[in-house]
Scaffold this motif. Structure first.
Motif, short mmCIF file in Angstrom:
data_model
loop_
_atom_site.label_atom_id
_atom_site.label_comp_id
_atom_site.label_asym_id
_atom_site.label_seq_id
_atom_site.Cartn_x
_atom_site.Cartn_y
_atom_site.Cartn_z
N LYS A 218 76.52 58.63 23.27
CA LYS A 218 77.53 58.70 21.73
C LYS A 218 76.89 56.92 21.28
O LYS A 218 76.15 55.90 22.15
N GLY A 219 75.70 57.68 20.09
CA GLY A 219 75.99 55.93 19.45
C GLY A 219 74.39 55.64 19.93
O GLY A 219 73.87 54.64 18.81
N GLN A 220 73.59 57.06 20.72
CA GLN A 220 72.54 56.92 20.51
C GLN A 220 71.26 56.78 19.34
O GLN A 220 72.13 58.43 18.89
N SER B 47 75.12 65.33 28.39
CA SER B 47 75.52 64.12 28.71
C SER B 47 73.85 63.55 29.44
O SER B 47 74.08 62.01 29.41
N GLN B 48 73.23 64.10 29.72
CA GLN B 48 72.58 63.66 30.88
C GLN B 48 71.13 63.53 29.60
O GLN B 48 70.02 62.87 30.06
N VAL B 49 71.21 64.43 28.33
CA VAL B 49 70.31 63.82 27.24
C VAL B 49 70.68 62.72 26.81
O VAL B 49 69.07 62.13 25.77
N ALA B 50 71.67 62.91 26.22
CA ALA B 50 72.12 62.32 25.19
C ALA B 50 73.52 61.19 25.20
O ALA B 50 73.93 62.30 26.07
N CYS C 86 64.05 64.08 11.05
CA CYS C 86 64.74 63.29 10.41
C CYS C 86 65.16 62.38 11.57
O CYS C 86 65.08 62.53 12.73
N LYS C 87 65.78 61.06 11.05
CA LYS C 87 66.35 60.79 12.41
C LYS C 87 68.09 60.62 12.35
O LYS C 87 68.89 60.54 10.72
N GLY C 88 68.83 60.07 13.21
CA GLY C 88 70.80 60.53 13.39
C GLY C 88 71.01 59.38 14.42
O GLY C 88 70.37 59.62 15.30
N VAL C 89 72.43 59.51 14.32
CA VAL C 89 73.10 58.63 15.56
C VAL C 89 74.16 59.77 16.07
O VAL C 89 74.53 60.42 16.13
N VAL C 90 73.90 60.36 17.63
CA VAL C 90 74.46 60.80 18.42
C VAL C 90 76.34 60.03 17.43
O VAL C 90 76.47 59.38 18.58
#
Length: 174
Positions: A64-66, A59-62, A22-26
């Protein structure tokens, strides 16, 4: 083709199956992982399922908004959330390391001394253990920061362990 509309987060979650991509937004990043908006429903990617690479904080991997692509691990309808894995869709870099480096000779700095031996920093993030039996027979002591020439003699994929042996009699101190 008619687009299926979900009236609630629960309705969306009911369509998700373990193993489904699936796809989503952080939507936010926390110490324990990231929250992903799946289009109204919440997905959670905990730290072990973020990446094969080592990191100090999610936060080093993902961020917000990604936009992220993930695999559904499980769905909890009571809590109205899905457990996700980003890591599952990434190639494990340890496989390439094992395939290309097993039996090879390299050098690296000692990063830690323990009762069982010396831990040597290899390329990238890989660390190998030079057993104390290898050091005892050499008649020398080593310290953190010393560079050793070692051979990669054992790799355990399941435990992600690398064992080393001394490949020459030279130790370089920095």
């Amino acid at each position: 083709m008619k687009k299926f509309e979900h009236n609630s987060p629960r309705a969306l979650l009911e369509t998700l199956q373990p193993g489904q991509v699936c796809k989503g937004v952080v939507s936010s990043v926390a110490d324990f992982g990231v929250f992903v908006d799946l289009g109204g429903a919440v997905g959670i990617v905990d730290v072990p399922n973020l990446s094969w690479r080592r990191f100090d904080h999610p936060s080093q991997v993902a961020h917000k908004g990604q936009e992220v692509v993930a695999t559904v691990l499980s769905v909890d309808l009571e809590r109205e959330q899905a457990s996700l894995s980003i890591k599952e869709l990434q190639q494990d870099p340890f496989i390439d390391f094992a395939r290309s480096r097993f039996g090879s000779t390299t050098s690296g700095p000692v990063i830690k001394i323990a009762p069982i031996g010396a831990f040597i920093q290899l390329e990238d993030e890989w660390v190998g253990l030079l057993p104390i039996s290898e050091l005892g027979g050499s008649g020398r002591t080593v310290g953190v920061g010393d560079t050793l020439n070692v051979k990669i003699t054992y790799i355990n994929m399941a435990n992600r362990q690398v064992a080393l042996s001394l490949s020459s009699a030279s130790t370089n101190s920095d």
